[in-house]
Write a protein that holds these residues in place. Sequence first.
Motif, PDB file in Angstrom:
ATOM      1  N   VAL A 288       0.825  -1.212   0.000  1.00 50.92           N
ATOM      2  CA  VAL A 288       0.000   0.000   0.000  1.00 50.92           C
ATOM      3  C   VAL A 288       0.859   1.262   0.000  1.00 50.92           C
ATOM      4  CG1 VAL A 288      -1.660   1.322   1.385  1.00 50.92           C
ATOM      5  CG2 VAL A 288      -2.012  -1.119   1.023  1.00 50.92           C
ATOM      6  N   ASP A 289       1.978   1.221   0.731  1.00 49.76           N
ATOM      7  CA  ASP A 289       2.873   2.374   0.788  1.00 49.76           C
ATOM      8  C   ASP A 289       3.706   2.542  -0.483  1.00 49.76           C
ATOM      9  OD1 ASP A 289       1.949   2.878   3.320  1.00 49.76           O
ATOM     10  OD2 ASP A 289       3.735   2.108   4.345  1.00 49.76           O
ATOM     11  N   GLY A 290       3.663   1.551  -1.376  1.00 52.71           N
ATOM     12  CA  GLY A 290       4.477   1.618  -2.585  1.00 52.71           C
ATOM     13  C   GLY A 290       5.960   1.407  -2.294  1.00 52.71           C
ATOM     14  N   ASN A 291       6.264   0.749  -1.203  1.00 51.91           N
ATOM     15  CA  ASN A 291       7.646   0.517  -0.799  1.00 51.91           C
ATOM     16  C   ASN A 291       8.125  -0.807  -1.401  1.00 51.91           C
ATOM     17  OD1 ASN A 291      10.085   0.096   0.480  1.00 51.91           O
ATOM     18  ND2 ASN A 291       9.355   0.797   2.471  1.00 51.91           N
ATOM     19  N   PHE A 292       8.561  -0.748  -2.660  1.00 52.32           N
ATOM     20  CA  PHE A 292       8.933  -1.969  -3.362  1.00 52.32           C
ATOM     21  C   PHE A 292      10.164  -2.626  -2.751  1.00 52.32           C
ATOM     22  CE2 PHE A 292      11.353   1.240  -5.591  1.00 52.32           C
ATOM     23  CZ  PHE A 292      12.560   0.625  -5.898  1.00 52.32           C
ATOM     24  N   VAL A 293      11.063  -1.848  -2.184  1.00 51.26           N
ATOM     25  CA  VAL A 293      12.247  -2.426  -1.552  1.00 51.26           C
ATOM     26  C   VAL A 293      11.825  -3.285  -0.369  1.00 51.26           C
ATOM     27  CG1 VAL A 293      14.382  -1.909  -0.304  1.00 51.26           C
ATOM     28  CG2 VAL A 293      13.759  -0.568  -2.329  1.00 51.26           C
ATOM     29  N   GLN A 294      10.985  -2.750   0.501  1.00 48.91           N
ATOM     30  CA  GLN A 294      10.508  -3.510   1.662  1.00 48.91           C
ATOM     31  C   GLN A 294       9.663  -4.701   1.221  1.00 48.91           C
ATOM     32  OE1 GLN A 294      11.484  -3.245   4.703  1.00 48.91           O
ATOM     33  NE2 GLN A 294      10.121  -4.800   5.520  1.00 48.91           N
ATOM     34  N   PHE A 295       8.831  -4.516   0.204  1.00 49.23           N
ATOM     35  CA  PHE A 295       7.999  -5.604  -0.306  1.00 49.23           C
ATOM     36  C   PHE A 295       8.858  -6.801  -0.711  1.00 49.23           C
ATOM     37  CE2 PHE A 295       5.969  -7.869  -3.803  1.00 49.23           C
ATOM     38  CZ  PHE A 295       4.692  -8.109  -3.305  1.00 49.23           C
ATOM     39  N   PHE A 296       9.877  -6.546  -1.537  1.00 49.10           N
ATOM     40  CA  PHE A 296      10.715  -7.652  -2.001  1.00 49.10           C
ATOM     41  C   PHE A 296      11.615  -8.206  -0.898  1.00 49.10           C
ATOM     42  CE2 PHE A 296       9.720  -5.973  -6.324  1.00 49.10           C
ATOM     43  CZ  PHE A 296       9.064  -7.118  -6.768  1.00 49.10           C
ATOM     44  N   LYS A 297      12.008  -7.370   0.051  1.00 48.28           N
ATOM     45  CA  LYS A 297      12.774  -7.888   1.194  1.00 48.28           C
ATOM     46  C   LYS A 297      11.918  -8.867   1.999  1.00 48.28           C
ATOM     47  CE  LYS A 297      16.170  -4.287   2.072  1.00 48.28           C
ATOM     48  NZ  LYS A 297      16.634  -3.257   3.007  1.00 48.28           N
ATOM     49  N   LEU A 298      10.664  -8.542   2.179  1.00 50.37           N
ATOM     50  CA  LEU A 298       9.763  -9.450   2.896  1.00 50.37           C
ATOM     51  C   LEU A 298       9.560 -10.749   2.128  1.00 50.37           C
ATOM     52  CD1 LEU A 298       7.178  -6.850   4.178  1.00 50.37           C
ATOM     53  CD2 LEU A 298       8.542  -8.372   5.615  1.00 50.37           C
ATOM     54  N   VAL A 299       9.413 -10.659   0.809  1.00 46.87           N
ATOM     55  CA  VAL A 299       9.241 -11.860  -0.006  1.00 46.87           C
ATOM     56  C   VAL A 299      10.476 -12.758   0.087  1.00 46.87           C
ATOM     57  CG1 VAL A 299       8.965 -12.727  -2.369  1.00 46.87           C
ATOM     58  CG2 VAL A 299       7.581 -10.804  -1.577  1.00 46.87           C
ATOM     59  N   GLU A 300      11.645 -12.157   0.176  1.00 46.68           N
ATOM     60  CA  GLU A 300      12.888 -12.919   0.246  1.00 46.68           C
ATOM     61  C   GLU A 300      13.250 -13.353   1.665  1.00 46.68           C
ATOM     62  OE1 GLU A 300      15.461 -10.039  -1.558  1.00 46.68           O
ATOM     63  OE2 GLU A 300      15.306 -11.011  -3.512  1.00 46.68           O
ATOM     64  N   SER A 301      12.503 -12.909   2.641  1.00 54.59           N
ATOM     65  CA  SER A 301      12.851 -13.176   4.037  1.00 54.59           C
ATOM     66  C   SER A 301      12.485 -14.600   4.448  1.00 54.59           C
ATOM     67  CB  SER A 301      12.140 -12.177   4.953  1.00 54.59           C
ATOM     68  OG  SER A 301      10.758 -12.501   5.055  1.00 54.59           O
ATOM     69  N   GLU A 302      13.009 -14.992   5.596  1.00 52.03           N
ATOM     70  CA  GLU A 302      12.699 -16.293   6.188  1.00 52.03           C
ATOM     71  C   GLU A 302      11.223 -16.383   6.576  1.00 52.03           C
ATOM     72  OE1 GLU A 302      14.665 -19.053   6.820  1.00 52.03           O
ATOM     73  OE2 GLU A 302      16.154 -18.060   5.553  1.00 52.03           O
ATOM     74  N   ARG A 303      10.598 -15.256   6.787  1.00 52.81           N
ATOM     75  CA  ARG A 303       9.190 -15.237   7.189  1.00 52.81           C
ATOM     76  C   ARG A 303       8.260 -15.661   6.060  1.00 52.81           C
ATOM     77  NH1 ARG A 303       8.084  -9.400   9.178  1.00 52.81           N
ATOM     78  NH2 ARG A 303       6.071 -10.293   9.698  1.00 52.81           N
ATOM     79  N   CYS A 304       8.725 -15.546   4.833  1.00 53.34           N
ATOM     80  CA  CYS A 304       7.911 -15.842   3.657  1.00 53.34           C
ATOM     81  C   CYS A 304       8.118 -17.294   3.244  1.00 53.34           C
ATOM     82  CB  CYS A 304       8.294 -14.907   2.510  1.00 53.34           C
ATOM     83  SG  CYS A 304       7.282 -15.111   1.037  1.00 53.34           S
ATOM     84  N   ASN A 305       7.089 -18.109   3.425  1.00 56.17           N
ATOM     85  CA  ASN A 305       7.204 -19.495   2.983  1.00 56.17           C
ATOM     86  C   ASN A 305       6.815 -19.586   1.503  1.00 56.17           C
ATOM     87  OD1 ASN A 305       4.342 -19.815   2.748  1.00 56.17           O
ATOM     88  ND2 ASN A 305       4.193 -20.397   4.896  1.00 56.17           N
TER      89      ASN A 305
END
Length: 176
Positions: free
Chosen positions: A113-130
């Motif tokens: 929603v914030d348009g923060n693509f860097v944070q979005f992709f960091k979350l996708v690449e994180s251990e939290r994302c199965n």
Amino acid sequence: FALASAREAEVEATSSSTGDDDGDAKQTRYAVMSENALHDEQLGKTFGMVFGMYRDASREEDANRHHGEMFSYWMCLRLSDSRELARDLRTLDACVMSTPHVRFALDVHRAYVDGNFVQFFKLVESERCNYLHACALERHFSRVRIDALRSMNAANNTTPMTFDEIARLLRIDDPT
């Protein structure tokens, strides 16, 4: 970034971390993994059925052990519909809202929603994302990348960027 192989995904989608998974959770995980092949309407019916069963079984102890996980997949699929997500979030119990899966989906939604693509992709690449979260989020990659390119164009229109740099920022595996 590379996702797990299809075979590993099938194993993860059809098994539970505890080994005592109910059949409906398994079916829903498989539906999330197969999301690209399913029509949104069918996927919505699948989740509706599962959430209805969670409501019906809410009085039973341990009946909702997968509710947070299933709801997080629903959230990841529906990132672009904030109004619907807000309505659905209001119906959740605090114990479901506080699960790591739902917390992850809320963080992804905030980045989207914030348009923060860097944070979005960091979350996708994180251990939290199965793997199943990644499957559900993949449908949004194009929109996130398009919005990121628009932002970069507006902000960096005097500073040229190489294709490799753009590909790295937007997590595109093969820039050619």
